[in-house]
Design an enzyme around this catalytic site. Structure first.
Site, short mmCIF file in Angstrom:
data_model
loop_
_atom_site.label_atom_id
_atom_site.label_comp_id
_atom_site.label_asym_id
_atom_site.label_seq_id
_atom_site.Cartn_x
_atom_site.Cartn_y
_atom_site.Cartn_z
N ASP A 128 22.88 -40.20 -12.88
CA ASP A 128 22.98 -41.17 -11.78
C ASP A 128 21.79 -41.13 -10.81
O ASP A 128 21.54 -42.08 -10.10
CB ASP A 128 24.28 -40.93 -10.98
CG ASP A 128 24.42 -39.49 -10.48
OD1 ASP A 128 23.52 -38.67 -10.76
OD2 ASP A 128 25.42 -39.17 -9.81
N ARG A 136 22.49 -39.52 4.59
CA ARG A 136 21.34 -38.76 5.10
C ARG A 136 20.24 -39.71 5.55
O ARG A 136 19.94 -40.67 4.84
CB ARG A 136 20.78 -37.83 4.01
CG ARG A 136 21.74 -36.70 3.74
CD ARG A 136 21.19 -35.66 2.79
NE ARG A 136 22.17 -34.59 2.72
CZ ARG A 136 22.51 -33.92 1.64
NH1 ARG A 136 21.91 -34.19 0.48
NH2 ARG A 136 23.42 -32.99 1.69
N ASP A 191 25.64 -30.48 -6.66
CA ASP A 191 25.22 -31.52 -5.73
C ASP A 191 25.99 -31.29 -4.44
O ASP A 191 27.19 -31.03 -4.45
CB ASP A 191 25.56 -32.91 -6.30
CG ASP A 191 24.91 -34.00 -5.46
OD1 ASP A 191 23.86 -34.52 -5.87
OD2 ASP A 191 25.45 -34.30 -4.38
N ARG A 208 19.63 -28.84 -4.09
CA ARG A 208 18.58 -28.66 -5.10
C ARG A 208 18.02 -27.24 -5.06
O ARG A 208 17.49 -26.79 -4.05
CB ARG A 208 17.47 -29.71 -4.92
CG ARG A 208 16.71 -29.64 -3.61
CD ARG A 208 15.82 -30.85 -3.41
NE ARG A 208 16.63 -32.04 -3.21
CZ ARG A 208 16.28 -33.08 -2.43
NH1 ARG A 208 15.12 -33.09 -1.82
NH2 ARG A 208 17.08 -34.11 -2.28
C1 MIC Z 1 20.84 -35.56 -2.25
O1 MIC Z 1 21.67 -36.34 -1.79
O2 MIC Z 1 19.93 -35.03 -1.58
C2 MIC Z 1 20.95 -35.19 -3.72
C3 MIC Z 1 19.77 -35.76 -4.40
O3 MIC Z 1 22.11 -35.76 -4.27
C4 MIC Z 1 21.00 -33.67 -3.81
C5 MIC Z 1 20.89 -33.14 -5.16
C6 MIC Z 1 19.48 -33.09 -5.66
O4 MIC Z 1 18.57 -32.82 -4.89
O5 MIC Z 1 19.33 -33.34 -6.85
C7 MIC Z 1 22.24 -33.03 -3.17
O6 MIC Z 1 22.82 -33.61 -2.28
O7 MIC Z 1 22.60 -31.90 -3.53
FE1 SF4 Z 2 23.31 -39.61 -4.87
FE2 SF4 Z 2 22.99 -37.57 -3.19
FE3 SF4 Z 2 22.75 -40.10 -2.36
FE4 SF4 Z 2 25.12 -39.18 -3.01
S1 SF4 Z 2 23.84 -38.46 -1.33
S2 SF4 Z 2 24.26 -41.15 -3.60
S3 SF4 Z 2 24.63 -37.82 -4.72
S4 SF4 Z 2 21.43 -39.05 -3.82
#
Ligand code: MIC
Ligand code: SF4
Length: 651
Positions: free
Chosen positions: A66, A381, A121, A544
C-alpha cells in the site's frame, strides 16, 4: 478486582511474568496476528528468513502492499514480487497493490475484538477501534512475533478517556482525537494506553472509533482501545463476519491511572496547524485562509462514512477554481461501496481527482502541494516536508472541514454546512451489506505447496547489514545535535525518491538526517563512528527501522537525548545503538556539535544497570546518562543487537 479492558486483554495474552506487574515493568505478550506493509515489510521478512522457520506461527499474518505503489522504476515492484513470494512460502495472506491501506483493510477484513495485533507500522493501533490491542513496532519485532516469539513492552499506564454527549453534525471523530492531542501533546502518551469508555462511545461507529485509535499514534501512545459493543457487532455483521464478534468492556469500577473527560456535544471542528499534529486550534479561528489543495484519504479518514460526509457537502457544487482536490478511498471495498451508494459519482462530478486506494500523498508518494501551498489533509501527520514540498503548510482536519474548504477555497468552519450534511447524506443511503470483498487478498498456501515456492529476489533486495559489536568504551564526536520532537521522517525521509530504497540500506543511508543536515552522510562516511544528541521525544512518528538501521550503518553508536519515542527507542536497541537519556536535561545545552565525548565502562553499566559515564575531551566536563533500560534491552545491547542476541539463545 475490577479491570480495565486493556488489562483484561494483556492478561489473557501474558507470556511473562504470570501476573500483570506494576506500570513500567517489562512484560511479554503473545501476538495473535501480525501485519506488515511493503515499505517496512522487506526488512521484516529478510529478518524472518534468517530465523529459519518453515511457516509463520501466528493465527493470522498479512502482508500488505500500500505504500510504494508509485512504481517509477523496477524497484517498487521488485519489492512487491519478493513480498508475494514470501507470503506464499511462509503461510501469510497477501493483500495486493490496489486493495487498500493496511490498517483499513485489516479493520474491515481481519480485525477481531479481544485479539492482539503487532504491525510494522506505527498506525497499527487503528485496530483498537474494533476492540483489539493493536501495537506498532519495528520490522524485526514483527518478524520475531511471526515466528511465535513474544512481544516485549513496558506495562503501560492506562489513561481512561470518558466520552459523554454526542457529536454535532459537522463535527466528527477527527475532532475528538485532535482535542485529545491538543490537551495531551505529541509526547503526552509515551508509555500509555488510551482506553475510551462512557456513554458517548455508543454514538461512534467503528470507522470513527478507528480514526481516534489510529491517531493515538500521534500522542506517542502504545495503543488506544474502544470497547466491543453492539456497534462493533453491527460493523462485523456488515463486513460479513458476525462470528468474529465478542462483547468486551472494562469492568464496572475499573481504575485508570488518570481519566480525561470529553463532552462530545461541546466539541467544535478543529485543525492541527503546520507542522505538528498537536498544534491544534478551532477551525473558526483560522477561517478565511486561502487554500490551494485539499486531500481526503489515509488510514485515518478514508472510510465510506468519511467519503459520504464529503459527498454530502459538495453535492451539486464544484471544487473552487484555485483548489486542487484529491480523494484516496482507504480500501477497494470502500471504493466499491462508494460506487454503489452514488458517493463516488458525486465526488467525480464535483471535480475530485480520484487517487488509488493506497497511502499515496500521506507519505509523499505524489500529489505534492505547490510552493508555499496551503494543503488541508484528513491525514495524521503534518511534519515539515513530509508532503513532498518543503515549504508547504499542511493542516490536519476532518473530512467535513476539508470538504467545506474544497468548495469555498478558504478554510471554512463546516458547521456552516450542517444542513447539507444532514439532508444530502440521505441521498447516499443504499444497501451495501453484500459488498465485502476479498478478491484481492491472496490466501495462504497449504504447508506442502508452500514448501515448494521459490523466493523472488530482484536486484533491489539487498541483505540487511548486521550490527557491530559493542566495545567497553567509545571516544567519538557528536556529529549532529537536534532539537525537540525530531521525527523519523527527519532521521530517514520517505517520499517518492527515497521509499524505493527501503530494501537497500547502503543506498538509503545517503538520505540519513538529510532534512536536518544535508552533509550528514558525507561527514559520517569520513568519521569512524559518532554520537547524536537530541531533545525531547526523539524519534516520534513512523515505525520505520531504517531510522535506526541507516544510522547504525553510518557508525552512530549512541543517541543521547532528553526523552525518546517508544518505537524508535526499541528499534535503536534492536540494532545495537545505545539509546541514552541525559540524567540532567540541562546538560543538553552544554553539549555542542563536534564535541568529542568519551563514554567509558559501557559493559558494566549494561551488566549492572548503573548510569552511563561521559567526559568531554576538550575540558573534562563530566556528565551521566540514565540507565532506565530494562534488563532484556541491556542484554540485547551487550550482545550487539537483537540478531546477535537471538543467535546466542536470547528470547
Ligand atoms: C508513516 O505513516 O510514516 C508510515 C510510512 O506509514 C510509517 C511506516 C514506514 O515508514 O514505512 C509508519 O507510520 O510506521
Ligand atoms: Fe499509510 Fe502511514 Fe499514511 Fe497511514 S499514516 S496512510 S500507513 S503512510
Amino acid at each position: 478486582m475490577a479491570q480495565t479492558l486493556t488489562e483484561k486483554i494483556l492478561k489473557s495474552h501474558l507470556v511473562e511474568p504470570s501476573e500483570l506487574p506494576g506500570r513500567g515493568e517489562d512484560i511479554a505478550i503473545r501476538m495473535d496476528q501480525t501485519l506488515t506493509q511493503d515499505a517496512t515489510g522487506t526488512m521484516a521478512y529478510l529478518q524472518f528468513e534468517t530465523i529459519g522457520l518453515d511457516r509463520v506461527k501466528t493465527e493470522l499474518s498479512v502482508s500488505y502492499i500500500d505504500h510504494n505503489t508509485l512504481q517509477v522504476d523496477f524497484r517498487n515492484m521488485d519489492d512487491h514480487r519478493y513480498l508475494q513470494s514470501i507470503a506464499e512460502r511462509y503461510g501469510l495472506w497477501f493483500s495486493r497493490a490496489g486493495n487498500g491501506i493496511c490498517h483499513q483493510v485489516h479493520l474491515e477484513r481481519f480485525g477481531v475484538p479481544g485479539k492482539t495485533l503487532l504491525g510494522s507500522d506505527s498506525h497499527t493501533p487503528t485496530g483498537g477501534g474494533i476492540g483489539m490491542i493493536a501495537i506498532g513496532a519495528g520490522g524485526l519485532d514483527v518478524a520475531v512475533a511471526m515466528g511465535g516469539g513474544a512481544f516485549h513492552l513496558n506495562m503501560p499506564k492506562i489513561i481512561g478517556v470518558k466520552l459523554t454527549g454526542e457529536l454535532r453534525t459537522g463535527v466528527s471523530a477527527k475532532d475528538v482525537i485532535l482535542e485529545v492531542l491538543r490537551r495531551e501533546t505529541v509526547k503526552g502518551g509515551v508509555g500509555s494506553v488510551y482506553e475510551y469508555f462512557g456513554p458517548g462511545v455508543v454514538a461512534l461507529s467503528v470507522p470513527q472509533r478507528a480514526t481516534i485509535t489510529n491517531m493515538g499514534a500521534e500522542l506517542g501512545a502504545t495503543c488506544s482501545i474502544f470497547p466491543s459493543d453492539s456497534v462493533t457487532r453491527d460493523f462485523l455483521v456488515q463486513m460479513g463476519r458476525p462470528g468474529d464478534f465478542t462483547a468486551l468492556a472494562a469492568d464496572e469500577g475499573a481504575i485508570y491511572d488518570r481519566v480525561i473527560e470529553i463532552d462530545l456535544s461541546s466539541l467544535n471542528p478543529l485543525a492541527a496547524q503546520p507542522h505538528s499534529p498537536d498544534a491544534v486550534v478551532p477551525v473558526a479561528e483560522i477561517a478565511g485562509k486561502k487554500v490551494s489543495q485539499v486531500v481526503i484519504g489515509s488510514c485515518t479518514n478514508s472510510s465510506l462514512r468519511d467519503l459520504t460526509a464529503v459527498a454530502a457537502i459538495v453535492k451539486g457544487k464544484t471544487i473552487a477554481p484555485d483548489v486542487e482536490a484529491g480523494i484516496a478511498p482507504g480500501s477497494r471495498q470502500t471504493l466499491m461501496q462508494a460506487e454503489k451508494t452514488g458517493v463516488l459519482g458525486e465526488l467525480i462530478r464535483a471535480g475530485f481527482r480520484i487517487l488509488e486506494s493506497a497511502c499515496g500523498p500521506c507519505i509523499g508518494m505524489g500529489f505534492a502541494p505547490n510552493s508555499g501551498g496551503v494543503s488541508l489533509r484528513t491525514f495524521n501527520r503534518n511534519f515539515k516536508g513530509r508532503s513532498g514540498t518543503a515549504d508547504a503548510e499542511v493542516y490536519l482536519v476532518s473530512p467535513e472541514t476539508a470538504a467545506a474548504a474544497a468548495i469555498t477555497g478558504v478554510i471554512t468552519d463546516p458547521l456552516s454546512e450542517n444542513k447539507d450534511i444532514t439532508e444530502n447524506s440521505k441521498l447516499f443511503e443504499a444497501d451495501i451489506s453484500g459488498i465485502h470483498d476479498d478478491d484481492m487478498l491472496v490466501p495462504p498456501l497449504g504447508p506442502e505447496k508452500a514448501k515448494k515456492v521459490e523466493i523472488v529476489r530482484g536486484p533491489n533486495i539487498k541483505p540487511c547489514p548486521t550490527s557491530p559489536e559493542l566495545p567497553d568504551s567509545l571516544s567519538l564526536p557528536v556529529l549532529l545535535k537536534t532539537g525537540d520532537n525530531v521525527s523519523t521522517d527527519d532521521i530517514m525521509p520517505a517520499g517518492a525518491k527515497v521509499l524505493p530504497l527501503r530494501s537497500n540500506i547502503p543506498e538509503i543511508s545517503k538520505f540519513t538526517f538529510e532534512r536536518l543536515d544535508p552533509d550528514f552522510y558525507d561527514r559520517a562516511k569520513n568519521t569512524d563512528g559518532c554520537f547524536v544528541v537530541g531533545g525531547e521525544n526523539y524519534g516520534q512518528g513512523s515505525s520505520r527501522e531504517h531510522a535506526a538501521l541507516a544510522p547504525m550503518y553510518l557508525g552512530v553508536r549512541a543517541v543521547i537525548v532528553k526523552s525518546f519515542a517508544r518505537i524508535h527507542r526499541a528499534n535503536l536497541v534492536n540494532y545495537g545503538i545505545l539509546p541514552l537519556v541525559f540524567e540532567d536535561p540541562a546538560l543538553y545545552d552544554a553539549i555542542s556539535r563536534d564535541d568529542i565525548l568519551e563514554l567509558t565502562g559501557i559493559h558494566q553499566s549494561l551488566e549492572q544497570g548503573g548510569p552511563f559515564k561521559f567526559r568531554r575531551v576538550s575540558d573534562g566536563l563530566q556528565f551521566t546518562a540514565k540507565n532506565d533500560l530494562d534488563k532484556r534491552s541491556r542484554d540485547i545491547l551487550l550482545a550487539g543487537g537483537r540478531v546477535a542476541y537471538t543467535r546466542k539463545g536470547g528470547q
